[in-house]
Design a protein around this motif. Sequence first.
Motif, PDB file in Angstrom:
ATOM      1  N   ALA A   1       0.841  -1.200   0.000  1.00  0.00           N
ATOM      2  CA  ALA A   1       0.000   0.000   0.000  1.00  0.00           C
ATOM      3  C   ALA A   1       0.875   1.249   0.000  1.00  0.00           C
ATOM      4  CB  ALA A   1      -0.926  -0.007   1.218  1.00  0.00           C
ATOM      5  N   LYS A   2       1.946   1.224   0.790  1.00  0.00           N
ATOM      6  CA  LYS A   2       2.879   2.350   0.823  1.00  0.00           C
ATOM      7  C   LYS A   2       3.555   2.531  -0.534  1.00  0.00           C
ATOM      8  CE  LYS A   2       6.864   4.170   3.360  1.00  0.00           C
ATOM      9  NZ  LYS A   2       7.833   3.919   4.461  1.00  0.00           N
ATOM     10  N   LYS A   3       3.885   1.423  -1.168  1.00  0.00           N
ATOM     11  CA  LYS A   3       4.505   1.458  -2.491  1.00  0.00           C
ATOM     12  C   LYS A   3       3.583   2.132  -3.502  1.00  0.00           C
ATOM     13  CE  LYS A   3       6.055  -1.819  -6.071  1.00  0.00           C
ATOM     14  NZ  LYS A   3       6.246  -3.265  -6.376  1.00  0.00           N
ATOM     15  N   LEU A   4       2.296   1.798  -3.451  1.00  0.00           N
ATOM     16  CA  LEU A   4       1.332   2.397  -4.377  1.00  0.00           C
ATOM     17  C   LEU A   4       1.117   3.879  -4.081  1.00  0.00           C
ATOM     18  CD1 LEU A   4      -1.278  -0.463  -4.744  1.00  0.00           C
ATOM     19  CD2 LEU A   4       0.215   0.436  -6.520  1.00  0.00           C
ATOM     20  N   SER A   5       1.105   4.233  -2.795  1.00  0.00           N
ATOM     21  CA  SER A   5       0.968   5.645  -2.433  1.00  0.00           C
ATOM     22  C   SER A   5       2.155   6.451  -2.954  1.00  0.00           C
ATOM     23  CB  SER A   5       0.848   5.797  -0.920  1.00  0.00           C
ATOM     24  OG  SER A   5      -0.362   5.248  -0.451  1.00  0.00           O
ATOM     25  N   ASN A   6       3.355   5.879  -2.831  1.00  0.00           N
ATOM     26  CA  ASN A   6       4.546   6.552  -3.358  1.00  0.00           C
ATOM     27  C   ASN A   6       4.499   6.652  -4.878  1.00  0.00           C
ATOM     28  OD1 ASN A   6       5.712   6.992  -0.858  1.00  0.00           O
ATOM     29  ND2 ASN A   6       6.819   5.055  -0.855  1.00  0.00           N
ATOM     30  N   PHE A   7       3.940   5.632  -5.514  1.00  0.00           N
ATOM     31  CA  PHE A   7       3.799   5.646  -6.968  1.00  0.00           C
ATOM     32  C   PHE A   7       2.885   6.794  -7.402  1.00  0.00           C
ATOM     33  CE2 PHE A   7       1.383   4.318 -10.746  1.00  0.00           C
ATOM     34  CZ  PHE A   7       2.418   4.133 -11.647  1.00  0.00           C
ATOM     35  N   ILE A   8       1.760   6.969  -6.692  1.00  0.00           N
ATOM     36  CA  ILE A   8       0.848   8.080  -7.007  1.00  0.00           C
ATOM     37  C   ILE A   8       1.574   9.404  -6.826  1.00  0.00           C
ATOM     38  CG2 ILE A   8      -1.296   9.252  -6.384  1.00  0.00           C
ATOM     39  CD1 ILE A   8      -2.333   6.588  -5.331  1.00  0.00           C
ATOM     40  N   ARG A   9       2.285   9.535  -5.718  1.00  0.00           N
ATOM     41  CA  ARG A   9       2.963  10.799  -5.434  1.00  0.00           C
ATOM     42  C   ARG A   9       3.973  11.147  -6.517  1.00  0.00           C
ATOM     43  NH1 ARG A   9       7.593  12.522  -3.853  1.00  0.00           N
ATOM     44  NH2 ARG A   9       8.439  10.441  -3.590  1.00  0.00           N
ATOM     45  N   LYS A  10       4.782  10.169  -6.914  1.00  0.00           N
ATOM     46  CA  LYS A  10       5.819  10.443  -7.906  1.00  0.00           C
ATOM     47  C   LYS A  10       5.226  10.750  -9.275  1.00  0.00           C
ATOM     48  CE  LYS A  10       9.494   7.820  -5.643  1.00  0.00           C
ATOM     49  NZ  LYS A  10      10.416   6.657  -5.721  1.00  0.00           N
ATOM     50  N   LYS A  11       4.219   9.983  -9.664  1.00  0.00           N
ATOM     51  CA  LYS A  11       3.615  10.183 -10.983  1.00  0.00           C
ATOM     52  C   LYS A  11       2.850  11.503 -11.067  1.00  0.00           C
ATOM     53  CE  LYS A  11       4.453   6.775 -13.858  1.00  0.00           C
ATOM     54  NZ  LYS A  11       4.896   6.998 -15.257  1.00  0.00           N
ATOM     55  N   SER A  12       2.253  11.922  -9.948  1.00  0.00           N
ATOM     56  CA  SER A  12       1.415  13.126  -9.966  1.00  0.00           C
ATOM     57  C   SER A  12       2.116  14.323  -9.326  1.00  0.00           C
ATOM     58  CB  SER A  12       0.092  12.855  -9.243  1.00  0.00           C
ATOM     59  OG  SER A  12       0.315  12.504  -7.887  1.00  0.00           O
ATOM     60  N   ASN A  13       3.440  14.255  -9.245  1.00  0.00           N
ATOM     61  CA  ASN A  13       4.207  15.347  -8.633  1.00  0.00           C
ATOM     62  C   ASN A  13       4.315  16.500  -9.633  1.00  0.00           C
ATOM     63  OD1 ASN A  13       5.798  16.863  -6.944  1.00  0.00           O
ATOM     64  ND2 ASN A  13       7.677  15.740  -7.394  1.00  0.00           N
ATOM     65  N   LEU A  14       3.181  17.146  -9.878  1.00  0.00           N
ATOM     66  CA  LEU A  14       3.084  18.199 -10.886  1.00  0.00           C
ATOM     67  C   LEU A  14       2.553  19.481 -10.255  1.00  0.00           C
ATOM     68  CD1 LEU A  14       1.328  16.072 -13.658  1.00  0.00           C
ATOM     69  CD2 LEU A  14       3.768  16.627 -13.562  1.00  0.00           C
ATOM     70  N   HIS A  15       3.014  20.602 -10.766  1.00  0.00           N
ATOM     71  CA  HIS A  15       2.441  21.886 -10.365  1.00  0.00           C
ATOM     72  C   HIS A  15       1.152  22.079 -11.161  1.00  0.00           C
ATOM     73  CE1 HIS A  15       6.345  22.340  -8.602  1.00  0.00           C
ATOM     74  NE2 HIS A  15       6.940  22.381  -9.774  1.00  0.00           N
ATOM     75  N   ILE A  16       0.052  22.354 -10.458  1.00  0.00           N
ATOM     76  CA  ILE A  16      -1.260  22.378 -11.097  1.00  0.00           C
ATOM     77  C   ILE A  16      -1.859  23.769 -11.047  1.00  0.00           C
ATOM     78  CG2 ILE A  16      -3.597  21.429 -11.001  1.00  0.00           C
ATOM     79  CD1 ILE A  16      -1.538  19.433 -11.940  1.00  0.00           C
ATOM     80  N   GLY A  17      -2.486  24.188 -12.136  1.00  0.00           N
ATOM     81  CA  GLY A  17      -3.160  25.478 -12.200  1.00  0.00           C
ATOM     82  C   GLY A  17      -3.428  25.866 -13.641  1.00  0.00           C
ATOM     83  N   PRO A  18      -4.107  26.987 -13.852  1.00  0.00           N
ATOM     84  CA  PRO A  18      -4.519  27.964 -12.837  1.00  0.00           C
ATOM     85  C   PRO A  18      -5.890  27.652 -12.236  1.00  0.00           C
ATOM     86  CG  PRO A  18      -5.002  28.816 -15.019  1.00  0.00           C
ATOM     87  CD  PRO A  18      -4.339  27.485 -15.230  1.00  0.00           C
ATOM     88  N   PHE A  19      -6.104  28.206 -11.028  1.00  0.00           N
ATOM     89  CA  PHE A  19      -7.385  28.141 -10.348  1.00  0.00           C
ATOM     90  C   PHE A  19      -7.854  29.561 -10.058  1.00  0.00           C
ATOM     91  CE2 PHE A  19      -5.042  24.309  -9.190  1.00  0.00           C
ATOM     92  CZ  PHE A  19      -5.950  23.328  -9.554  1.00  0.00           C
TER      93      PHE A  19
END
Length: 351
Positions: free
Chosen positions: A169-187
């Motif tokens: 589960a920790k491995k998958l959480s880290n996978f999400i974090r690394k893959k989605s480590n993006l700056h998002i915007g604009p809001f």
Amino acid sequence: MNERPPPNQDPRFQSIGPVPITTFLALYGNLKPQDFESITKGPFLLCQRRKKDAWLFDLGQYRSQNPGSIVLGRDPSCQIFYDGEAVSRRHAAFEIFNGQWFLKDLGASNGTFVDKHRLRPQSAHPLTNQVPIHFGPSARAIFLSTSTLFALVSDQPSSLGNTDLSQTAKKLSNFIRKKSNLHIGPFDLGNFAQKISKLGKDDFQAAFPCPALIRLQCSEDGHLLSREEETRAIPLKDKHRGFRRAQFWYLREEDDSKPFFIGRDPVHNDLVVEEADISRSHAVLTFEESKWMISDRSSTTGTRLNGQTVSGSSVLADESFVSLGGICILQFVSSQNFYEFLRRYNHSTNL
């Protein structure tokens, strides 16, 4: 989480989802790849709202039993119930056409992002394996094929047996974090400030643990507009540039965070400023040794931090002002202070 009826006769398959990843792993222990794929169908949506809260939704399994779109949102009637603070009641919909999965934004106030590109409302965007998705600034998800999910959760190539559930589960959480480590915007800053006004500070900081870069609006003489002044000014569009509400970008504050580029080039910049006095690649923000830094990229008109010309790299302190060219003004707000900043902005007559 929304529970759904069993889609087939396999007693382990208690729910199409969303299900916590640890529950999913417990249900599918000791399966070989061919059995895993035949029972689960896929593809999957792997989501994380909090750092330790990962869950799965089997899109293919649900679609095989229920025709039509699969809607994600804060409304409990949605097929994927997601009660994130910045998620709309009916935020986005997953659809399949000729074997290709698409994601459609349903007019969500805080937007839907595939990779780091914001979808136009009611437009469908094709999804590819392992593409990161954001529903608003902080709700992260990854679109996964069945074979990719099996490879991620399996310590052995042949089965899921002998897998430590908490470690996986920790491995998958880290996978999400690394893959989605993006700056998002604009809001839209005003809309966001209003929506989170009922949240307490602790809940807000748990949901939105990152700083923001805010593009403020100015009058022609350079005066910063408060929310009240901005609202009055919106109908009075500048005949040359038009008028935009104050916006913000959500910056990922992690050791492997990518640089945040600012400039006129719409392809290679995270924050695109279309003014003529802004260089194509004007400035860049980087996260180094737990500090945010700003550097000018040899721009024509320069970059100023709190009125001082940036030469080399300069540290961005909380609520620092960054000026680009003639009239573009940005403000950096730390994660610790973003909540208070939004409260002030939400009730401001003066910044």
